[in-house]
Write a protein that holds these residues in place. Structure first.
Motif, PDB file in Angstrom:
ATOM      1  N   GLU A 190       6.118  55.446  -0.254  1.00  0.00           N
ATOM      2  CA  GLU A 190       4.893  56.087   0.242  1.00  0.00           C
ATOM      3  C   GLU A 190       5.002  56.507   1.711  1.00  0.00           C
ATOM      4  OE1 GLU A 190       2.302  52.429  -0.295  1.00  0.00           O
ATOM      5  OE2 GLU A 190       1.771  52.901   1.774  1.00  0.00           O
ATOM      6  N   HIS A 191       5.979  55.970   2.426  1.00  0.00           N
ATOM      7  CA  HIS A 191       6.038  56.283   3.861  1.00  0.00           C
ATOM      8  C   HIS A 191       6.909  57.494   4.190  1.00  0.00           C
ATOM      9  CE1 HIS A 191       5.230  51.873   3.494  1.00  0.00           C
ATOM     10  NE2 HIS A 191       4.194  52.286   4.175  1.00  0.00           N
ATOM     11  N   LEU A 236      10.599  56.695  11.527  1.00  0.00           N
ATOM     12  CA  LEU A 236       9.288  56.565  10.889  1.00  0.00           C
ATOM     13  C   LEU A 236       8.247  57.414  11.633  1.00  0.00           C
ATOM     14  CD1 LEU A 236       7.623  55.177   8.694  1.00  0.00           C
ATOM     15  CD2 LEU A 236       7.329  53.223  10.204  1.00  0.00           C
ATOM     16  N   GLY A 289       2.684  55.788   8.390  1.00  0.00           N
ATOM     17  CA  GLY A 289       2.391  54.376   8.122  1.00  0.00           C
ATOM     18  C   GLY A 289       3.354  53.422   8.810  1.00  0.00           C
ATOM     19  N   ASP A 290       3.539  52.263   8.193  1.00  0.00           N
ATOM     20  CA  ASP A 290       4.262  51.170   8.852  1.00  0.00           C
ATOM     21  C   ASP A 290       5.611  50.868   8.229  1.00  0.00           C
ATOM     22  OD1 ASP A 290       1.798  50.804  10.258  1.00  0.00           O
ATOM     23  OD2 ASP A 290       1.061  49.670   8.524  1.00  0.00           O
ATOM     24  N   GLY A 291       6.033  51.637   7.227  1.00  0.00           N
ATOM     25  CA  GLY A 291       7.297  51.337   6.569  1.00  0.00           C
ATOM     26  C   GLY A 291       7.138  50.195   5.572  1.00  0.00           C
ATOM     27  N   CYS A 292       8.220  49.886   4.852  1.00  0.00           N
ATOM     28  CA  CYS A 292       8.162  48.782   3.882  1.00  0.00           C
ATOM     29  C   CYS A 292       9.588  48.409   3.478  1.00  0.00           C
ATOM     30  CB  CYS A 292       7.350  49.161   2.653  1.00  0.00           C
ATOM     31  SG  CYS A 292       8.105  50.436   1.641  1.00  0.00           S
ATOM     32  N   GLU A 293       9.690  47.460   2.569  1.00  0.00           N
ATOM     33  CA  GLU A 293      11.008  46.981   2.160  1.00  0.00           C
ATOM     34  C   GLU A 293      11.774  48.004   1.329  1.00  0.00           C
ATOM     35  OE1 GLU A 293       8.199  45.984   0.898  1.00  0.00           O
ATOM     36  OE2 GLU A 293       8.390  45.929  -1.292  1.00  0.00           O
TER      37      GLU A 293
END
Lengths: 113, 833
Positions: free
Chosen positions: B484-485, B509, B515-519
């Protein structure tokens, strides 16, 4: 991060001890607390360090991020993700983690225990 | 409340309950009697039990599901008597239950021919999880296996034998060919040769007359006078309907078994229905799960006042037998009346395809596919829906040659009511609506919404195609994006990061994502940064964007300790270095094991010990082995011409050269290589991402092989090349892969998805079709020149070194929760709690 609940504030470490956008593990008596410096959101979070899935002391070593703007941490073992706000498991499992309030004063990090 | 009793808790009995509950919750009082001790499980995928699935994984629904839905479930308690006069059933444990409607779903049992000696120990049938458990126990001391039955179930059983480690297994078939009901002689011949290549011995036209041995089976004798030795036998020669209860209570049954039913599945008693493999409709037993489900649906529909009839069922099947596709559809054997067949037989690749076409050349009547059944769904739909064939019908089995237009046309040409998932009766329009109206945009969402693909799973590729087709038709852009990012694929992101010269995850990013990023996006972006700039992965704040293993430069193991793997290029090591590893392992109490890649893995290291361990290893001349990274692992070698009497060239020296050239190269997934000194291939190079094998004139270079869960042999890229050319090709190949593959895609999958396949890859790497080779070679030279050992940097940089502590506020303390057990005088991680 409500301060409304009556918490005892425990001095955990200096803000500079925690890597940006990452976590560290804090020893509090016999407990292990994962502390996260979510620099990107300018927020701090604390949760239990144990991942409830396989009972591993590992969440502080997990990657943090967001899912639809909800801040979360992914356990390094099997990538189960948990909300940093509510502790709820976001990957569909029936388990959750404990969260703690955090406050920052003069470059010191306090965790409400 | 109407009382319904179901006898049998197999897949069909369960499906009846599920459908009834879904359509009319709490309208009936349902009681189920099952003979087995487990609630219904997926018998179709039984052989996966040996491939590691547990009984729970196979379960259709847990016992709690029955409880939640008000169903009384009696397991391990088969019905003994049906009292039709008083409408009662009596179970083994003496439970007497009244019924208004009785549904018999007792299924079938294995058909066991009356061969002398069939009662001996070591002779099994293949039907239930209990059978499998018994087989697994016996197999531990077995060396030579046999299976009676070369049909679908027999070959499944043969696969189970291979999974159990009995590599010397014989398949005995009475008919002159394998799978006589599904495929023709030519298809069987191809299947036989493929199975033989896997190590099975196939015997057709064999009639077993005796199972010999004292107490347990020792050999088998056949009517032609021949015999084989075997210490384990599985009989899987067919099924016989479980109709004994029906016979006992006087229901009409068929001469050769089966409970006679009409088109509404009613037996000769109008209050009693029979569904699944125990039912005999129109002189036929339907031994597949999909028609059983359809029968369940018919009884449910009619009980609820609907009107639905069973009109026979398409027995088309597609399955993977020991990794080999086999499919048959429509009338696979149609002949006569001007019917024409088109066949393709490729003995080289082991592929056979046959289609039968009507005399006017317009409709597809049926066919057989062996070795490659990718077109099965499209062919089945063409056949079932009487879709007019193209002017050159051979195109539909030869595949789209040069254009991919046909594939889309295949789906669009289908009528809305075309049945896509026959297990759950889901039509094309149901799936399209799930996408366009219910908003399902993943296969999982469609599965949840429509149940399509939850049975045998064979339709999933088609469900996915329909989903993508519907999304495209809605004007939605379908692309593989990271998460999603980032609205970019890995390849797009790679190019953008390169052009913009961005060096940190946070900046990527900010500039290219939201957004904040993710794994999901952090590791691939961190990998792109490392591939492009080759800077230390822990610096510039990129450490927290790394997957946990990269962040701590070690592999996290059960219990929270780490493993340490120093690089041992080509597997060559001096006695001094072996001693150094031993000393370190002793000092830090580490478990030691030789890895599959000719290195030594040291397990059980505390996080805070890692820098000290590496300090000592580096002092002894070691460097990081990158076992924790998506990067080059090892280049395995055989000993080669320096010692081996067959060796043509010095494979060890070449392996070391290659491993040292590509060490530290971050890539979409891990990379493994191998170099063999002759055709005997002791380094198993053809199972690696790149493999080099010595020839009389030079080296052969193979690429895109894989071990792992889906083993695949590497393909030949170039023949008889010298070392310099080999390195050049490898530089180009690896950079092409690093630049274009999706995250976590090994080279084998990358090539499988590449349009044009190995021919295109050759054109790019050898003939420079993309004009990129000079750039890629320069990129690789830059990588080689800027390489540094990450562990050396980590122990020499105080701010990196201090991250290797468990407690930030008590750095001297280790994690007190870590515990070990002992095994064979070494330690092992305590089991998961």
């Amino acid at each position: 991060m409500t301060e409304a609940i009556s918490a005892t504030w425990f001095l955990a470490c200096n803000t500079t001890d925690v890597p940006e956008n990452g976590g560290v593990c804090i020893k509090y008596n016999d407990e292990q607390i994962a502390l996260f410096n979510f620099t990107r959101r300018n927020e701090w979070y604390a949760t239990q360090n144990e991942c409830p899935h396989r009972k591993q002391m590992a969440l502080s070593r997990g990657m943090i991020g967001s899912n639809n703007n909800e801040p979360k941490v992914a356990c390094p073992f099997h990538k189960k993700t948990f909300s940093l706000q509510t502790g709820e498991c976001l990957s569909g499992d029936e388990c959750s983690i404990k969260t703690y309030p955090v406050k920052i004063e003069d470059g010191k990090v306090f965790i409400g225990v | 409340m109407m009382q319904i009793v179901v006898i049998g808790n197999g897949m069909v009995g369960y499906k009846f309950c599920e459908k009834l509950i879904a359509k009319a919750p709490h309208q009936f009082q349902i009681t189920v009697f099952g003979e087995e001790i487990r609630p219904a499980y997926d018998r179709v995928h039984l052989s996966e039990f040996f491939a590691g699935k547990s009984a729970d994984d196979l379960s259709m629904a847990p016992a709690s599901w029955y409880e939640e839905n008000g169903i009384k479930l009696h397991l391990g308690d088969p019905v003994q008597t049906i009292d039709r006069t008083n409408k009662k059933v009596i179970s083994f444990h003496g439970i007497i239950t009244h019924y208004d409607v009785l549904v018999i779903a007792t299924g079938s049992a294995a058909f066991v021919p009356s061969i002398p000696g069939v009662e001996k120990k070591g002779v099994f049938i293949y039907r239930t999880i209990e059978d499998l458990e018994l087989m697994a126990e016996w197999a531990k001391k077995s060396k030579k296996g046999a299976v009676i039955g070369g049909g679908l179930l027999g070959l499944e059983a043969a696969k189970a034998m291979l999974d159990l480690g009995i590599n010397d297994t014989h398949v005995i078939e009475f008919a002159p060919r394998l799978m006589p009901r599904q495929i023709d002689a030519a298809g069987s011949a191809i299947l036989t040769s493929k199975l033989e290549a896997l190590g099975l011995s196939i015997h057709t036209s064999k009639n077993t007359i005796e199972i010999a041995g004292d107490d347990a089976i020792q050999s088998m004798k056949f009517s032609d006078g021949s015999h084989i030795d075997a210490d384990m036998l599985v009989i899987s020669a067919g099924i016989k309907p479980r109709d004994e209860l029906a016979i006992q209570c006087g229901l009409t049954t068929g001469e050769r078994g089966g409970i006679l039913v009409n088109e509404t599945m009613q037996t000769s008693d109008e209050s009693i229905y029979a569904i699944g493999e125990c039912a005999l409709y129109n002189s036929m037993i339907y031994g597949l799960v999909a028609p059983g489900y359809e029968m369940a649906d018919i009884v449910v529909t009619n009980l609820l006042g609907g009107n639905k009839a069973f009109l026979g069922f398409d027995m088309s099947t597609k399955l993977k037998l020991i990794g080999i596709d086999v499919a048959s559809f429509g009338n696979p054997f149609a002949e006569g009346d001007g019917i024409r067949s088109i066949t393709i037989e490729d003995r080289n690749k082991g592929i056979y395809k046959r289609i039968n076409i009507s005399s006017n050349g317009k409709t597809l009547l049926g066919g057989v596919l062996v070795g490659d059944a990718d077109q099965y769904n499209a062919l089945l739909q063409t056949c079932k829906n009487n879709i007019v064939l193209p002017p050159n019908p051979e195109d539909i089995i030869l595949g789209a040659r040069g254009s991919d237009a046909d594939q889309g046309a295949g789906i669009t040409a289908l009528p809305d009511d075309a049945l896509i998932c026959s297990c759950e009766s889901v039509s094309k329009i149901d799936i399209c609506n799930a996408v366009s109206e219910a908003g399902c945009e993943t296969v999982d969402a469609i599965k949840k919404c429509t149940k399509a693909g939850t049975g045998c799973g064979g339709c999933i590729p088609m469900v996915k195609d329909l989903m993508l087709y519907t999304m495209k038709a809605q004007g939605k852009i379908v692309r593989t994006v990271l998460c999603e990012h980032f609205n970019y694929s890995r390849q797009e992101l790679f190019d953008l990061v390169k052009i913009k010269k961005i060096k940190t995850y946070d900046e990527v990013l900010s500039e290219l994502g939201t957004g904040d990023g993710c794994e999901l996006c952090k590791p691939p972006v961190a990998s792109i940064l490392a591939s492009l700039w080759n800077e230390n992965i822990l610096k510039k704040g990129n450490d927290t964007a790394q997957d946990s293993n990269d962040r701590f430069l070690a592999n996290i193991q059960k219990g929270g300790t780490y493993s340490v793997v120093p690089r041992i290029p080509g597997g060559e090591i001096t006695p001094e270095k072996l001693i150094a590893i031993g000393e370190v392992a002793k000092k830090y109490q580490l478990y030691t094991k030789i890895t599959g890649g000719q290195r030594i893995d040291l397990f059980g290291a505390h996080l805070s010990d890692l820098p000290n361990i590496w300090q000592e290893l580096i002092d002894a001349g070691f460097e990081s082995g990158h076992a924790y990274g998506k990067s080059l692992r090892t280049v395995k070698s055989c000993v080669g011409s320096t010692w081996c009497r067959f060796g043509l060239h010095d494979s060890v020296s070449f392996a070391i050269q290659i491993e040292e050239r590509y060490r530290g190269l971050r890539s979409p997934h891990k990379l493994k290589g191998g170099v063999s000194g002759c055709i005997r291939e002791c380094a198993e190079a053809q199972s690696k991402d790149f493999g080099i094998i010595a020839t009389e004139k030079g080296w052969n270079l193979y690429v895109c092989g894989n071990g792992g869960s889906k083993p695949q042999h590497a393909l030949l890229l170039a023949t008889d090349i010298d070392e310099e050319t080999c390195v050049k090709y490898l530089d180009r190949f690896l950079m092409f892969y690093v630049k274009t593959a999706d995250p976590l895609t090994r080279t084998a999958t990358w090539l499988n998805k590449m349009e044009g396949g190995i021919a295109y890859l050759k054109a790019v790497v050898i003939e420079d079709a993309l004009g990129m080779n000079a750039t890629w070679e320069a990129d690789m030279d830059n990588h080689v020149n800027t390489y540094e050992c990450e562990w050396k940097a980590a122990i020499e940089t105080p701010e990196l070194r201090k991250r290797f502590n468990h407690f930030v506020n008590a750095p001297a303390e280790k994690d007190p929760s870590i515990q070990f057990d002992e095994m064979r005088t070494q330690k092992k991680a305590k089991d998961w709690k």
